[in-house]
Motif scaffolding. Structure first.
Motif, mmCIF file in Angstrom:
data_model
loop_
_atom_site.group_PDB
_atom_site.id
_atom_site.type_symbol
_atom_site.label_atom_id
_atom_site.label_comp_id
_atom_site.label_asym_id
_atom_site.label_seq_id
_atom_site.Cartn_x
_atom_site.Cartn_y
_atom_site.Cartn_z
ATOM 1 N N VAL A 77 -2.430 -8.725 46.826
ATOM 2 C CA VAL A 77 -3.775 -8.274 46.453
ATOM 3 C C VAL A 77 -3.811 -6.751 46.621
ATOM 4 O O VAL A 77 -4.364 -6.232 47.602
ATOM 5 C CB VAL A 77 -4.857 -8.957 47.313
ATOM 6 N N PRO A 78 -3.200 -6.019 45.694
ATOM 7 C CA PRO A 78 -3.019 -4.572 45.878
ATOM 8 C C PRO A 78 -4.273 -3.732 45.728
ATOM 9 O O PRO A 78 -4.285 -2.569 46.134
ATOM 10 C CB PRO A 78 -1.988 -4.222 44.793
ATOM 11 N N ARG A 79 -5.346 -4.287 45.176
ATOM 12 C CA ARG A 79 -6.529 -3.470 44.894
ATOM 13 C C ARG A 79 -7.369 -3.184 46.129
ATOM 14 O O ARG A 79 -8.111 -2.200 46.162
ATOM 15 C CB ARG A 79 -7.410 -4.164 43.843
ATOM 16 N N GLU B 117 0.230 2.081 57.224
ATOM 17 C CA GLU B 117 -0.193 2.190 55.825
ATOM 18 C C GLU B 117 -1.726 2.131 55.781
ATOM 19 O O GLU B 117 -2.317 1.129 55.395
ATOM 20 C CB GLU B 117 0.391 1.053 54.991
ATOM 21 N N PRO B 118 -2.417 3.207 56.166
ATOM 22 C CA PRO B 118 -3.872 3.149 56.358
ATOM 23 C C PRO B 118 -4.684 2.911 55.097
ATOM 24 O O PRO B 118 -5.846 2.544 55.191
ATOM 25 C CB PRO B 118 -4.190 4.520 56.974
ATOM 26 N N THR B 119 -4.100 3.115 53.910
ATOM 27 C CA THR B 119 -4.858 2.814 52.695
ATOM 28 C C THR B 119 -4.837 1.325 52.368
ATOM 29 O O THR B 119 -5.632 0.863 51.549
ATOM 30 C CB THR B 119 -4.304 3.601 51.490
ATOM 31 N N ARG B 120 -3.961 0.560 53.012
ATOM 32 C CA ARG B 120 -3.888 -0.888 52.763
ATOM 33 C C ARG B 120 -4.473 -1.679 53.924
ATOM 34 O O ARG B 120 -5.211 -2.629 53.718
ATOM 35 C CB ARG B 120 -2.431 -1.316 52.524
ATOM 36 N N LEU B 121 -4.105 -1.283 55.168
ATOM 37 C CA LEU B 121 -4.706 -1.890 56.354
ATOM 38 C C LEU B 121 -5.464 -0.793 57.088
ATOM 39 O O LEU B 121 -4.874 0.189 57.549
ATOM 40 C CB LEU B 121 -3.646 -2.494 57.268
ATOM 41 N N ALA B 122 -6.772 -0.944 57.170
ATOM 42 C CA ALA B 122 -7.612 0.102 57.757
ATOM 43 C C ALA B 122 -7.144 0.438 59.165
ATOM 44 O O ALA B 122 -6.876 -0.459 59.973
ATOM 45 C CB ALA B 122 -9.069 -0.360 57.784
#
Length: 410
Positions: free
Chosen positions: A207-209, A232-237
Motif C-alpha cells: 500500500v505505497p500511497r 523511513e519516516p515518509t512510510r512509517l510515521a
C-alpha cells in the motif's frame, strides 16, 4: 431513521464506531450531529477509568432529557464486562436504554435495530476522519492488575495479513494516513504466527500511497524489523507511543507488567532514538497506584526527565471493579494522587514545548486534519494555510508564526 454516535476512549473504539456508522448508513439511516435530532443514539463506551463511565452515564441522561422518545444503545467495553448482561447490567437501567451490545458486535446491533447486518462489507472503504483507522487485532493476553479492558475484550485475536492489506488499500484511496490500532498491537500474530514487524513491512510494500502510524505499543515489542521501518519516516510515521506507567520496578511488578523494567524500557527507547533523526515520543503514566511511595513517584519523574518525551498521557489511578488492583491495599490519598498527576503533567508540558521549539526550521511531512490545522509525522499539531483541504498531504518547513508552529510548504 436518524442516528448519532458518541465514542469514548481509544482508537480501537473509534474504529468500531466507524464500522457501526458504515452499517447504519448502508441500511439507509442518516447520521445527525447530536441526540437532539436523533431517533437512535449509540454510545460506544470505554471502561479504562471510572471517569469514562461516569461521563457515559451523564451523557446518556442528558440526551434523554433533551430528546424525549430517544432510543439509546450502549456498546463498547463498558457494555462487555463480565456479569453485565442486560438482566443485571446497571447501564441498562439508564433512561431510554433499549439494548446493551457487548463490544461492537455488528450482528447484535443489527438485530437490536431490525436491520440486515449483511448490508455492510467486512472491509471499510472510507471513514469519517481525515486519517483512517485500521484495527489489526482485538483483545489482550496480559493481565495488568489495573486494567478492565482485558475482561471486556478477551484474548488476543489477529486478523489475516491479506485481509488487512485489502482494507488498507481501500482506505488509502481516501486517506493520506492510516493509523494502526488494536487493544495490544504488539501482540499481533501471537495466535496465528507472524509479527507486527512483518505485517508492517507487508502493508508498506503493498500500500505505497499511505503514511502508516502505530498507536500504543510496548517499548520491548519494537523488534528489528520495526526499527528498520522507523528509518523511513515518509512510510512509517516517526512517532512512538510506548506506555511506561511507572518508572519504579517495584510498582511495575504490582501492576503486573512483568515483561519490562525501567532499565529495559530506557534501553529500548534509547536504541530507537539512535536510529531516528526525528522522533515524537509519548507515554501513558499512572499516578498514585496502590502502594506507590514518594520514592517510587520520584523514580517515574526521573525517567520522564531523562528520556526525550514529547507528550505524556497522565492518568490518576482509578480502581476498576473486578481488577486485582482493588485488592492490593495501601491506597494513596486522592489529594496526593492529584498532586503527583499534576507534577507529571507539568513536566510533560515543559518537555512538549521544548520539543516543538527544537523542531523550528526543520522539515516535516504534514497531513491536513481539518481546515487550518495539520499533523506532522512526529505528531506535532501545526497551523496550515486555509488553501489546503482536509486530507491533503505536503512537505513543509516548520516556523513560528502568530504564536504557534506553522507548516510552510517546501
Amino acid at each position: 431513521m436518524r442516528f448519532t454516535i458518541r465514542t469514548y476512549g481509544c482508537r480501537a473504539n473509534q474504529y468500531d464506531s466507524e464500522r457501526i456508522r458504515e452499517l447504519l448508513t448502508a441500511a439507509g439511516a442518516v447520521e445527525v450531529d447530536s441526540a437532539d435530532d436523533a431517533d437512535v443514539a449509540i454510545f460506544n463506551s470505554c471502561t479504562v477509568t471510572a471517569a469514562a463511565e461516569a461521563e457515559l452515564r451523564k451523557d446518556v441522561r442528558r440526551a434523554d432529557q433533551k430528546r424525549r422518545g430517544l432510543r439509546t444503545i450502549i456498546s463498547g467495553c463498558a457494555a462487555a464486562l463480565p456479569n453485565r448482561d442486560e438482566a443485571i447490567n446497571p447501564l441498562a437501567t439508564l433512561p431510554s436504554v433499549s439494548h446493551i451490545v457487548p463490544g461492537a458486535d455488528l450482528d447484535q446491533l443489527a438485530v437490536a435495530l431490525g436491520i440486515n447486518a449483511n448490508l455492510v462489507t467486512r472491509h471499510t472503504t472510507e471513514q469519517s476522519g481525515a486519517r483512517a483507522l485500521l484495527r489489526i487485532q482485538d483483545g489482550c493476553n496480559e493481565h495488568c492488575t489495573f486494567c478492565a479492558t482485558t475482561m471486556a475484550r478477551g484474548d488476543a485475536r489477529s486478523r489475516t495479513v491479506d485481509e488487512l492489506i485489502a482494507e488498507a488499500a481501500r482506505l488509502a484511496g481516501h486517506h493520506p494516513e492510516i493509523v494502526i490500532t488494536g487493544i495490544h498491537i504488539g501482540a499481533y500474530g501471537i495466535d496465528c504466527g507472524g509479527s507486527l514487524g512483518e505485517l508492517m513491512h507487508a502493508l508498506i510494500r503493498n500500500v505505497p500511497r499511505a503514511r502508516f502510524r502505530l498507536t500504543s505499543i510496548e517499548a520491548t515489542e519494537i523488534d528489528d524489523r520495526l526499527l528498520e521501518l522507523f528509518s523511513e519516516p515518509t512510510r512509517l510515521a516517526p512517532h512512538l507511543h510506548a506506555p511506561l506507567q511507572s518508572g519504579s520496578d517495584r510498582i511495575l511488578r504490582r501492576m503486573g507488567r512483568h515483561w519490562y523494567t525501567s532499565s529495559s524500557y530506557r534501553k529500548r527507547i534509547e536504541g530507537l532514538i539512535e536510529r531516528c533523526d526525528i522522533l515524537g515520543l509519548s507515554a501513558d503514566l499512572i499516578a498514585g497506584f496502590p502502594g506507590e511511595s514518594l520514592d517510587d513517584h520520584s523514580m517515574t519523574m526521573q525517567v520522564v526527565t531523562d528520556l526525550p518525551f514529547t507528550s505524556l498521557h497522565v492518568f490518576p489511578f482509578s480502581p476498576r471493579p473486578g481488577t486485582a488492583a482493588t485488592r492490593l491495599g495501601h491506597s494513596v490519598p486522592n489529594a496526593e494522587i492529584a498532586r503527583r498527576a499534576r507534577e507529571l503533567r507539568d513536566l510533560g508540558e515543559r518537555k512538549s514545548k521544548a520539543y516543538a521549539a527544537s523542531r523550528l526550521g526543520g522539515r516535516a511531512d504534514v497531513v491536513v486534519v481539518e481546515r487550518g490545522r495539520g499533523l506532522t509525522g512526529d505528531y506535532l499539531s501545526v497551523a496550515v494555510s486555509d488553501d489546503f483541504r482536509r486530507r491533503d498531504r505536503f512537505d513543509a518547513t516548520l516556523e513560528f508564526r502568530d504564536g504557534g508552529v506553522t507548516a510552510i510548504p517546501s
